[in-house]
Design a protein around this motif. Structure first.
Motif, PDB file in Angstrom:
ATOM      1  N   LYS A   1       0.801  -1.219   0.000  1.00  0.00           N
ATOM      2  CA  LYS A   1       0.000   0.000   0.000  1.00  0.00           C
ATOM      3  C   LYS A   1       0.839   1.277   0.000  1.00  0.00           C
ATOM      4  O   LYS A   1       0.604   2.162  -0.845  1.00  0.00           O
ATOM      5  CB  LYS A   1      -0.967  -0.006   1.190  1.00  0.00           C
ATOM      6  CG  LYS A   1      -2.024   1.091   1.116  1.00  0.00           C
ATOM      7  CD  LYS A   1      -3.104   0.859   2.144  1.00  0.00           C
ATOM      8  CE  LYS A   1      -4.222   1.884   1.984  1.00  0.00           C
ATOM      9  NZ  LYS A   1      -5.371   1.607   2.879  1.00  0.00           N
ATOM     10  N   PRO A   2       1.829   1.437   0.900  1.00  0.00           N
ATOM     11  CA  PRO A   2       2.630   2.674   0.870  1.00  0.00           C
ATOM     12  C   PRO A   2       3.393   2.853  -0.440  1.00  0.00           C
ATOM     13  O   PRO A   2       3.517   3.974  -0.943  1.00  0.00           O
ATOM     14  CB  PRO A   2       3.601   2.498   2.050  1.00  0.00           C
ATOM     15  CG  PRO A   2       2.988   1.461   2.923  1.00  0.00           C
ATOM     16  CD  PRO A   2       2.242   0.554   2.008  1.00  0.00           C
ATOM     17  N   ARG A   3       3.892   1.748  -1.006  1.00  0.00           N
ATOM     18  CA  ARG A   3       4.643   1.834  -2.260  1.00  0.00           C
ATOM     19  C   ARG A   3       3.741   2.294  -3.405  1.00  0.00           C
ATOM     20  O   ARG A   3       4.137   3.118  -4.229  1.00  0.00           O
ATOM     21  CB  ARG A   3       5.262   0.474  -2.592  1.00  0.00           C
ATOM     22  CG  ARG A   3       6.271  -0.022  -1.572  1.00  0.00           C
ATOM     23  CD  ARG A   3       6.872  -1.346  -1.999  1.00  0.00           C
ATOM     24  NE  ARG A   3       7.792  -1.867  -0.991  1.00  0.00           N
ATOM     25  CZ  ARG A   3       8.492  -2.976  -1.139  1.00  0.00           C
ATOM     26  NH1 ARG A   3       8.372  -3.692  -2.247  1.00  0.00           N
ATOM     27  NH2 ARG A   3       9.314  -3.393  -0.195  1.00  0.00           N
ATOM     28  N   LEU A   4       2.536   1.718  -3.463  1.00  0.00           N
ATOM     29  CA  LEU A   4       1.609   2.092  -4.535  1.00  0.00           C
ATOM     30  C   LEU A   4       1.106   3.507  -4.362  1.00  0.00           C
ATOM     31  O   LEU A   4       0.908   4.240  -5.343  1.00  0.00           O
ATOM     32  CB  LEU A   4       0.447   1.106  -4.584  1.00  0.00           C
ATOM     33  CG  LEU A   4       0.581  -0.060  -5.567  1.00  0.00           C
ATOM     34  CD1 LEU A   4       0.689   0.447  -7.000  1.00  0.00           C
ATOM     35  CD2 LEU A   4       1.796  -0.932  -5.249  1.00  0.00           C
ATOM     36  N   ARG A   5       0.901   3.930  -3.132  1.00  0.00           N
ATOM     37  CA  ARG A   5       0.468   5.312  -2.901  1.00  0.00           C
ATOM     38  C   ARG A   5       1.546   6.301  -3.349  1.00  0.00           C
ATOM     39  O   ARG A   5       1.240   7.343  -3.936  1.00  0.00           O
ATOM     40  CB  ARG A   5       0.138   5.518  -1.424  1.00  0.00           C
ATOM     41  CG  ARG A   5      -1.203   4.948  -1.012  1.00  0.00           C
ATOM     42  CD  ARG A   5      -1.619   5.421   0.353  1.00  0.00           C
ATOM     43  NE  ARG A   5      -3.012   5.139   0.622  1.00  0.00           N
ATOM     44  CZ  ARG A   5      -3.679   5.590   1.683  1.00  0.00           C
ATOM     45  NH1 ARG A   5      -3.062   6.357   2.569  1.00  0.00           N
ATOM     46  NH2 ARG A   5      -4.955   5.305   1.852  1.00  0.00           N
ATOM     47  N   LYS A   6       2.784   5.952  -3.093  1.00  0.00           N
ATOM     48  CA  LYS A   6       3.889   6.811  -3.532  1.00  0.00           C
ATOM     49  C   LYS A   6       3.963   6.848  -5.055  1.00  0.00           C
ATOM     50  O   LYS A   6       4.144   7.910  -5.656  1.00  0.00           O
ATOM     51  CB  LYS A   6       5.210   6.288  -2.955  1.00  0.00           C
ATOM     52  CG  LYS A   6       6.410   7.162  -3.297  1.00  0.00           C
ATOM     53  CD  LYS A   6       7.682   6.629  -2.649  1.00  0.00           C
ATOM     54  CE  LYS A   6       8.881   7.508  -3.010  1.00  0.00           C
ATOM     55  NZ  LYS A   6      10.133   6.989  -2.377  1.00  0.00           N
TER      56      LYS A   6
END
Length: 275
Positions: free
Chosen positions: A176-181
């Motif tokens: 999730k954090p990687r895709l949000r970035k």
């Protein structure tokens, strides 16, 4: 009032150094372990059989990874012999999944793999189209991979939950954090939800209008871009709850029919989903 910042003690510094060193040694050991296991397995791989390395997935529904699903669907359409190797951690030398091993050689990136196998085993599909249709196919490929993908990921990782898409909770939290970035870098993460859904619906509408009741995008013969389209629609139908799925079901009968046709021919083991 003057603030005084104390330097960390020697014991604290030693603990930090130990922790950092342990982390990198663990990663190095894991890397060598998977390399050893891979080399051992390669000895048992049969010649001229594609070994597809990909994320684990259920047999009754699509892989959550579009690249993994795209590559395996293409292999089924092409009729090439292949076997699966499932792992979350065994990556290509570039750190990617999926990748393939063929006759002792490793190939990475799903699209490069498809292009390589198409030429090696004479499976033209898109390459058999006219130059004009190939140009149109390229445009639809980029529409799906560089535009619609981000609309889908926006919904999935900005508003979705692990339970919505059947992804293991820890894996979802990791991605999730990687895709949000990535969404922010692409620019989609800076738009409102309404704007992103509008972009996604425009992409779907363009595909619906072009397909317009045909068996496949370019007539009666399947192309590589049909495989890509199928994989994205499969994601919406099986996993994503929200405006994009609702739009497909309500306003895109050609896309739904296209999906069902390929599913029935190449993925009969998937459970049916009520639309």
């Amino acid at each position: 009032m003057q603030l005084t910042i104390e330097a960390p003690s020697n014991d604290t510094l030693k603990k930090i150094a130990f922790g950092v060193t342990s982390y990198y040694l663990f990663r190095l050991a894991l890397r060598f372990y998977f390399k050893y296991k891979r080399n051992q397995k390669q000895k048992s791989y049969p010649n001229d059989v594609v070994i597809l390395h990909q994320f684990p997935s259920s047999k009754s529904k699509p892989s959550l990874s579009v690249p993994c699903l795209k590559l395996e669907t293409w292999l089924r359409v092409s009729g090439l012999k292949y076997q699966n190797e499932y792992s979350y951690f065994d990556r290509s030398q570039q750190g990617q999944l999926p990748y393939i091993t063929l006759n002792g050689e490793e190939y990475h990136d799903s699209q490069f793999i498809i292009e390589h196998l198409s030429k090696k085993f004479d499976k033209p599909f898109t390459f058999a189209l006219s130059t004009t249709d190939q140009a149109i196919a390229r445009g639809f490929f980029k529409l799906l991979e560089e535009s619609f993908k981000w609309s889908m990921y926006y919904h999935r990782f900005m508003f979705g939950k692990a339970s919505d898409i059947g992804m293991p909770y820890l894996v979802f939290k990791l991605f999730k954090p990687r895709l949000r970035k990535a969404l922010s870098v692409q620019g989609y993460g800076r738009h409102t939800a309404e704007e992103v859904y509008h972009i996604g619906k425009q992409d779907l509408e363009a595909l619906e209008n072009f397909l317009n009741g045909k068996n496949y995008l370019f007539g009666d013969n399947i192309s590589n871009e049909d495989v890509v389209l199928f994989c994205f629609v499969a994601q919406l139908i099986y996993f994503d709850k929200g405006p994009l799925r609702q739009f497909v079901v309500k306003f895109c009968p050609s896309l739904v029919r296209h999906f069902k046709k390929i599913k029935e021919e190449y993925w009969k083991e998937w459970r049916d989903v009520e639309l």
